[in-house]
Design a protein around this motif. Structure first.
Motif, short mmCIF file in Angstrom:
data_model
loop_
_atom_site.label_atom_id
_atom_site.label_comp_id
_atom_site.label_asym_id
_atom_site.label_seq_id
_atom_site.Cartn_x
_atom_site.Cartn_y
_atom_site.Cartn_z
N PRO A 43 22.44 52.68 -9.47
CA PRO A 43 22.06 53.72 -10.43
C PRO A 43 21.17 54.80 -9.83
N VAL A 44 20.36 54.43 -8.86
CA VAL A 44 19.51 55.44 -8.21
C VAL A 44 20.38 56.42 -7.43
N LEU A 45 21.36 55.92 -6.70
CA LEU A 45 22.26 56.79 -5.95
C LEU A 45 23.01 57.74 -6.88
N ARG A 46 23.49 57.23 -7.99
CA ARG A 46 24.28 58.07 -8.91
C ARG A 46 23.39 59.11 -9.60
N ALA A 47 22.13 58.75 -9.86
CA ALA A 47 21.21 59.72 -10.43
C ALA A 47 20.91 60.83 -9.42
N LEU A 48 20.75 60.46 -8.15
CA LEU A 48 20.52 61.46 -7.10
C LEU A 48 21.73 62.39 -6.98
N ALA A 49 22.93 61.84 -7.00
CA ALA A 49 24.13 62.66 -6.89
C ALA A 49 24.23 63.64 -8.04
N ARG A 50 23.81 63.24 -9.21
CA ARG A 50 23.85 64.12 -10.38
C ARG A 50 22.84 65.27 -10.22
N ALA A 51 21.73 65.01 -9.57
CA ALA A 51 20.67 66.01 -9.45
C ALA A 51 20.90 67.00 -8.32
N LEU A 52 21.80 66.69 -7.40
CA LEU A 52 22.04 67.54 -6.24
C LEU A 52 23.27 68.41 -6.45
N SER A 53 23.20 69.66 -5.99
CA SER A 53 24.36 70.54 -6.08
C SER A 53 25.16 70.38 -4.78
N GLY A 54 26.27 69.69 -4.87
CA GLY A 54 27.07 69.39 -3.69
C GLY A 54 27.28 67.89 -3.58
N ALA A 55 28.26 67.51 -2.77
CA ALA A 55 28.61 66.09 -2.65
C ALA A 55 27.51 65.33 -1.91
N LEU A 56 27.26 64.11 -2.35
CA LEU A 56 26.27 63.23 -1.72
C LEU A 56 26.99 62.14 -0.96
N ILE A 57 26.71 62.04 0.34
CA ILE A 57 27.19 60.95 1.17
C ILE A 57 25.98 60.13 1.59
N ALA A 58 25.99 58.86 1.26
CA ALA A 58 24.80 58.02 1.44
C ALA A 58 25.13 56.79 2.26
N THR A 59 24.19 56.42 3.11
CA THR A 59 24.21 55.12 3.78
C THR A 59 22.96 54.38 3.32
N PRO A 60 23.09 53.58 2.26
CA PRO A 60 21.89 52.91 1.72
C PRO A 60 21.39 51.82 2.64
N GLU A 61 20.12 51.51 2.50
CA GLU A 61 19.47 50.52 3.33
C GLU A 61 19.91 49.10 2.97
N VAL A 62 20.46 48.94 1.77
CA VAL A 62 20.89 47.61 1.32
C VAL A 62 22.35 47.67 0.88
N ALA A 63 23.02 46.55 0.96
CA ALA A 63 24.42 46.48 0.56
C ALA A 63 24.56 46.77 -0.93
N CYS A 64 25.58 47.55 -1.29
CA CYS A 64 25.84 47.83 -2.70
C CYS A 64 27.30 48.25 -2.85
N GLU A 65 27.81 48.09 -4.05
CA GLU A 65 29.19 48.47 -4.35
C GLU A 65 29.30 48.63 -5.85
N GLY A 66 30.43 49.13 -6.30
CA GLY A 66 30.66 49.27 -7.73
C GLY A 66 31.12 50.67 -8.09
N TRP A 67 31.32 50.87 -9.39
CA TRP A 67 31.84 52.14 -9.88
C TRP A 67 30.92 53.28 -9.45
N GLY A 68 31.53 54.36 -8.97
CA GLY A 68 30.78 55.53 -8.56
C GLY A 68 30.49 55.59 -7.07
N LEU A 69 30.82 54.52 -6.34
CA LEU A 69 30.58 54.49 -4.90
C LEU A 69 31.92 54.30 -4.19
N PHE A 70 32.32 55.28 -3.39
CA PHE A 70 33.59 55.21 -2.67
C PHE A 70 33.30 55.04 -1.18
N PRO A 71 33.54 53.84 -0.63
CA PRO A 71 33.20 53.60 0.79
C PRO A 71 34.00 54.49 1.73
N LEU A 72 33.30 55.04 2.72
CA LEU A 72 33.93 55.86 3.75
C LEU A 72 33.88 55.18 5.11
#
Length: 298
Positions: free
Chosen positions: A85-114
């Motif tokens: 939810p923190v990643l998705r909130a950040l993506a909503r607040a930023l103008s432009g696409a967000l590509i993230a490498t989080p420090e901890v493993a995560c998956e689920g709706w809204g995250l598309f692995p690259l």
């Protein structure tokens, strides 16, 4: 349930670092100086605080390039906070696409692995020197002992330009990717006491060297180089051990030794994990789809 709010921080560099450490510490990419160096290279930088009500639950430094925002090894989370939810909130607040490498493993709706998840070797430097040495793998400890009995000298290098040039030439010859040579120099200029360069000499000539970058309560291995004499004398074992002793004495709590995936080289992986470091899984590099992120109060 309560919506997460994203605000641009009003903290300065010292306060940012203090608050990141208070959340448990952050990787190199979340340190203020990393953003300053990126800005000098023409990138946009935003430093965000994630709030649940009036409580700060996460911090994130993002770097803007060509219409993308890159979040490296973040966000830095308070204990028990879910990263998605923190990643998705950040993506909503930023103008432009967000590509993230989080420090901890995560998956689920809204995250598309690259890019598939990686592991980094993290060495806990909190224990005393005796405990750290006892935690070394047997072969690693034996090679360290051999190096200590040789005529090798290890000293702090105040002018490591030769090492940066040697590693750069090695990288070009072997065709692997690495940090640009001027990054360490920029870090040393911007971060007082933030660069530790060590060299091993034999008969007065440098035969190996390593550079480490300190960021708050953590430090990261940056680059290293060794020649044939350095390899035969196990100079890197001695250099890394001396670096651990110095960093421990400076209050550094953990040392990030970098990638610990076997396809990068089984010998290199064994060398890093032979210190007693733990291979910690990062999250997959992913494209984050914005969302009206909510987080439950505990």
């Amino acid at each position: 349930m309560e919506n997460l709010a994203i605000v641009d921080t009003k903290l300065g560099p010292l306060a940012w670092g203090h608050e990141v450490d208070a959340l448990g510490g952050g990787a190199l990419q979340q340190h203020w100086t990393y953003g300053e160096i990126a800005a000098l290279k023409g990138c946009r930088v935003r430093r965000c605080e994630v709030l649940l009500g009036s409580q700060r639950i996460a911090m994130a430094q993002v770097i803007g390039r060509r219409g993308f925002w890159l979040l490296g090894r973040g966000p830095v989370l308070a204990p028990g906070v879910s990263v998605r939810p923190v990643l998705r909130a950040l993506a909503r607040a930023l103008s432009g696409a967000l590509i993230a490498t989080p420090e901890v493993a995560c998956e689920g709706w809204g995250l598309f692995p690259l890019v598939t998840p990686r592991h980094h070797a993290i060495w806990d430097l909190v224990p005393d020197a005796g405990t750290l040495r006892a935690g070394l793998a047997g072969k690693w400890r034996n090679r360290l002992a051999v190096a200590e009995r040789t005529a090798l000298r290890v000293e702090i290098d105040r002018a490591p330009d030769w090492l940066i040039a040697a590693e750069d030439a090695q990288r070009r010859a072997r065709g692997y990717r690495g940090p640009p040579g001027d990054f360490a120099q920029a870090w040393g200029r911007a971060e007082a006491g933030g660069l530790l360069a060590l060299k091993a000499t034999l008969r007065g000539a440098p035969i190996a060297g390593m550079i480490f970058l300190r960021h708050g309560s953590m430090a990261s291995y940056h680059i290293g180089w060794t020649g044939p004499e350095g390899r035969s004398h196990h100079a890197h074992n001695l250099l890394l051990w001396r670096a651990a002793e110095i960093l421990h004495g400076q209050g550094v709590q953990s040392l990030d030794l970098g990638d610990a995936n076997s396809e990068e080289g089984a010998d290199l992986m064994r060398f890093k994990l032979g210190t007693g470091a733990v291979a910690r899984a990062l999250g997959a590099t992913c494209l984050v789809i914005p969302g009206q992120a909510r987080l439950a109060r505990s």
